[in-house]
Design an enzyme around this catalytic site. Sequence first.
Site, PDB file in Angstrom:
ATOM      1  N   HIS A   1     -76.360   3.107  -3.947  1.00 49.11           N
ATOM      2  CA  HIS A   1     -76.135   1.869  -2.911  1.00 49.11           C
ATOM      3  C   HIS A   1     -75.693   2.480  -1.433  1.00 49.11           C
ATOM      4  O   HIS A   1     -74.624   3.093  -1.187  1.00 49.11           O
ATOM      5  CB  HIS A   1     -75.244   0.984  -3.364  1.00 49.11           C
ATOM      6  CG  HIS A   1     -75.119  -0.343  -2.232  1.00 49.11           C
ATOM      7  ND1 HIS A   1     -76.232  -1.011  -2.093  1.00 49.11           N
ATOM      8  CD2 HIS A   1     -74.122  -0.890  -1.451  1.00 49.11           C
ATOM      9  CE1 HIS A   1     -76.027  -1.930  -1.150  1.00 49.11           C
ATOM     10  NE2 HIS A   1     -74.520  -1.826  -0.743  1.00 49.11           N
ATOM     11  N   SER A   2     -76.403   2.308  -0.400  1.00 47.66           N
ATOM     12  CA  SER A   2     -76.331   2.349   1.041  1.00 47.66           C
ATOM     13  C   SER A   2     -76.052   4.047   1.388  1.00 47.66           C
ATOM     14  O   SER A   2     -77.004   4.771   0.931  1.00 47.66           O
ATOM     15  CB  SER A   2     -75.001   1.540   1.424  1.00 47.66           C
ATOM     16  OG  SER A   2     -74.888   1.452   2.817  1.00 47.66           O
ATOM     17  N   PHE A   3     -74.794   4.524   1.572  1.00 42.17           N
ATOM     18  CA  PHE A   3     -74.761   5.871   1.500  1.00 42.17           C
ATOM     19  C   PHE A   3     -75.012   6.407   0.341  1.00 42.17           C
ATOM     20  O   PHE A   3     -75.611   7.634   0.228  1.00 42.17           O
ATOM     21  CB  PHE A   3     -73.158   6.184   2.009  1.00 42.17           C
ATOM     22  CG  PHE A   3     -72.705   7.699   2.034  1.00 42.17           C
ATOM     23  CD1 PHE A   3     -73.310   8.618   2.778  1.00 42.17           C
ATOM     24  CD2 PHE A   3     -71.685   7.822   1.274  1.00 42.17           C
ATOM     25  CE1 PHE A   3     -73.035   9.679   2.564  1.00 42.17           C
ATOM     26  CE2 PHE A   3     -71.393   9.079   1.142  1.00 42.17           C
ATOM     27  CZ  PHE A   3     -71.810  10.121   1.727  1.00 42.17           C
TER      28      PHE A   3
ATOM     29  N   SER B   1     -80.682   1.677  -3.061  1.00 36.78           N
ATOM     30  CA  SER B   1     -80.203   0.220  -2.830  1.00 36.78           C
ATOM     31  C   SER B   1     -79.725   0.238  -1.287  1.00 36.78           C
ATOM     32  O   SER B   1     -78.906   0.968  -1.022  1.00 36.78           O
ATOM     33  CB  SER B   1     -79.276  -0.244  -3.754  1.00 36.78           C
ATOM     34  OG  SER B   1     -78.663  -1.298  -3.550  1.00 36.78           O
TER      35      SER B   1
ATOM     36  N   ALA C   1     -77.304   5.871  -1.631  1.00 38.18           N
ATOM     37  CA  ALA C   1     -78.575   6.127  -1.814  1.00 38.18           C
ATOM     38  C   ALA C   1     -79.011   7.677  -1.473  1.00 38.18           C
ATOM     39  O   ALA C   1     -79.955   8.296  -2.064  1.00 38.18           O
ATOM     40  CB  ALA C   1     -79.438   5.063  -1.201  1.00 38.18           C
TER      41      ALA C   1
END
Length: 257
Positions: A89-91, A116, A93
């Site tokens: 998720h975010s970083f 994500s 990813a």
Amino acid sequence: MTDAWLRCRTPRHKPSARLVCLPHAGGTAGPYAAWSAGLPEDVELSAVQYPGREDRLSEPPADDLRTLVAGVSAALLPLTDRPLVLFGHSFGAAVAYETACVLTAWGAAPGHLVVSGRRAPSAPARGDMHTRPDDELVAELVRLGGTRGGLLADPAVRAVYLPAVRADFRLAETYHRAAPPPLHCPVTAVLGDADTEVDEAQAGSWSHHTTGPFALHTFPGGHFYFTPRREPVLRLLADLTRTAAGARPQPESENLS
């Protein structure tokens, strides 16, 4: 699991597949422990613990993405005896994608990559929040919705928590791959429909980073859409792990609302 990088609260005996979660900037492995209850009994859930937080607080946060990815990849390699699904998720990813590239180069490609709340690696680097004063960094964390502002009002808490956050933000905000190597595994991009950090077009650009199947799923919510929508998100992840293991997905997962 005793590896410094991984946390697995509920080990499975001979799992059919493994799901590994890679947290956002400043995130920890802890919140993912509860996800195991929403997954099939034969799916083993682990979460990556980056250095500089929780039980790795005595270690300095990573200051180089390649070093971080090397540590994660080495920890995950023994898990590739079963189909491996990465959820970042975010970083996380970006870390998951780079880890997937390393594992692929090692001949141990993941069965699926789920990215994500993050733009594709080829998107230009952006953001300078890692250079901003503490108050602005805290305000950004609160705006994104992943942190309680009241907790970070305490200077003692800030002194412990913010170094890892700032280090992660620096890696996240400076990350860019002009010509990243394509993966061959399936890739699924997921985002909230009100996420201010990525839109559908930007998330869809992940399709250019694999020669395998690509899918895009949107849930109601902001950057941390999976907090209020955990059950449908876990249904999606359960289906992806079943597919990676060669099993048939459950039909009810078509409802992602």
